[in-house]
Motif scaffolding. Structure first.
Motif, PDB file in Angstrom:
ATOM      1  N   TYR A 106       0.833  -1.203   0.000  1.00  0.00           N
ATOM      2  CA  TYR A 106       0.000   0.000   0.000  1.00  0.00           C
ATOM      3  C   TYR A 106       0.871   1.257   0.000  1.00  0.00           C
ATOM      4  O   TYR A 106       0.643   2.189  -0.771  1.00  0.00           O
ATOM      5  CB  TYR A 106      -0.915   0.031   1.225  1.00  0.00           C
ATOM      6  N   GLU A 109       2.716   1.864  -3.412  1.00  0.00           N
ATOM      7  CA  GLU A 109       1.842   2.367  -4.474  1.00  0.00           C
ATOM      8  C   GLU A 109       1.505   3.845  -4.265  1.00  0.00           C
ATOM      9  O   GLU A 109       1.479   4.618  -5.213  1.00  0.00           O
ATOM     10  CB  GLU A 109       0.571   1.517  -4.574  1.00  0.00           C
ATOM     11  N   ALA A 110       1.263   4.246  -3.029  1.00  0.00           N
ATOM     12  CA  ALA A 110       0.965   5.655  -2.746  1.00  0.00           C
ATOM     13  C   ALA A 110       2.195   6.531  -2.963  1.00  0.00           C
ATOM     14  O   ALA A 110       2.093   7.634  -3.513  1.00  0.00           O
ATOM     15  CB  ALA A 110       0.446   5.804  -1.320  1.00  0.00           C
ATOM     16  N   CYS A 139      -7.074   7.801   0.307  1.00  0.00           N
ATOM     17  CA  CYS A 139      -7.742   6.611   0.825  1.00  0.00           C
ATOM     18  C   CYS A 139      -7.254   6.373   2.251  1.00  0.00           C
ATOM     19  O   CYS A 139      -6.041   6.261   2.485  1.00  0.00           O
ATOM     20  CB  CYS A 139      -7.436   5.398  -0.051  1.00  0.00           C
ATOM     21  N   CYS A 142      -5.364   2.664   2.463  1.00  0.00           N
ATOM     22  CA  CYS A 142      -4.040   2.369   1.896  1.00  0.00           C
ATOM     23  C   CYS A 142      -3.181   3.592   1.598  1.00  0.00           C
ATOM     24  O   CYS A 142      -1.998   3.460   1.336  1.00  0.00           O
ATOM     25  CB  CYS A 142      -4.187   1.542   0.622  1.00  0.00           C
ATOM     26  N   TYR A 144      -3.688   5.659  -0.998  1.00  0.00           N
ATOM     27  CA  TYR A 144      -3.785   6.040  -2.409  1.00  0.00           C
ATOM     28  C   TYR A 144      -4.197   7.508  -2.478  1.00  0.00           C
ATOM     29  O   TYR A 144      -5.083   7.945  -1.746  1.00  0.00           O
ATOM     30  CB  TYR A 144      -4.801   5.156  -3.138  1.00  0.00           C
ATOM     31  N   THR A 145      -3.564   8.255  -3.359  1.00  0.00           N
ATOM     32  CA  THR A 145      -3.749   9.698  -3.428  1.00  0.00           C
ATOM     33  C   THR A 145      -4.176  10.101  -4.828  1.00  0.00           C
ATOM     34  O   THR A 145      -3.591   9.647  -5.811  1.00  0.00           O
ATOM     35  CB  THR A 145      -2.415  10.399  -3.063  1.00  0.00           C
ATOM     36  N   CYS A 154     -11.194   2.441  -4.671  1.00  0.00           N
ATOM     37  CA  CYS A 154      -9.745   2.647  -4.656  1.00  0.00           C
ATOM     38  C   CYS A 154      -9.080   1.598  -5.553  1.00  0.00           C
ATOM     39  O   CYS A 154      -9.328   0.398  -5.380  1.00  0.00           O
ATOM     40  CB  CYS A 154      -9.204   2.538  -3.233  1.00  0.00           C
ATOM     41  N   VAL A 156      -6.088   0.583  -5.514  1.00  0.00           N
ATOM     42  CA  VAL A 156      -5.059  -0.193  -4.830  1.00  0.00           C
ATOM     43  C   VAL A 156      -5.675  -1.211  -3.871  1.00  0.00           C
ATOM     44  O   VAL A 156      -5.335  -2.389  -3.895  1.00  0.00           O
ATOM     45  CB  VAL A 156      -4.064   0.726  -4.082  1.00  0.00           C
TER      46      VAL A 156
END
Length: 167
Positions: A106, A109-110, A139, A142, A144-145, A154, A156
């Protein structure tokens, strides 16, 4: 600044930063469990730890121009994307630590998104322009932006739009 003082201030900055985050997390947990005033205490002292960290960072003369500050962010994000999280994730997989595999995936990925956003921000700042997004959605599961509104799901972790926090 003399070497020993610099090392100690950097260590103090790291410790205060960690305390700030830890207490903020404890505040969330206390709030969820109905301890409203305990959550307030955690948040208040978390802020005090932030003040200590900020003061140490300023004493270290680490705050520079906007462009240089953004470059520090880019460098940090790139390190996390290119070196830190890939290695942490592989070790977690090797040791069959599934929760660590998930959390490092997580974060990786972010951080990829953050690096791109900071590069864009630096280019614009160097032209005297502000970052164009007036809304950024994160998010809460996780990290995620995304610029603008949250997606329905989301990409991810699969969390719904209601799990996003807007800034």
């Amino acid at each position: 600044m003399r070497e020993m003082t610099e090392k100690f201030l950097k260590d103090a900055f790291a410790g205060e930063s960690m305390a700030h985050m830890k207490y903020a997390i404890f505040a969330e947990e206390a709030e969820k469990k109905g301890f409203k005033n305990l959550a307030k205490l955690f948040r208040a002292i978390s802020y005090a730890e932030y003040v200590h960290a900020r003061n140490h960072y300023q004493a270290l003369k680490m705050i520079q121009s906007i462009s240089e500050n953004i470059q520090q962010c880019i460098d940090g994000e790139n390190f996390e994307v290119e070196e830190m999280y890939p290695v942490y994730n592989e070790v977690a997989k090797f040791q069959k630590e599934n929760e660590a595999v998930r959390s490092t995936h997580y974060a990786l990925e972010a951080e990829k998104i953050h690096a791109v956003m900071y590069k864009k921000a630096k280019e614009l700042a160097e032209q005297g322009k502000d970052y164009p997004a007036d809304k950024i959605s994160i998010c809460s599961v996780c990290g995620y932006t995304v610029e603008g509104d949250a997606p329905e799901k989301c990409p991810v972790c699969g969390a719904g739009a209601s799990q996003f926090v807007n800034f």
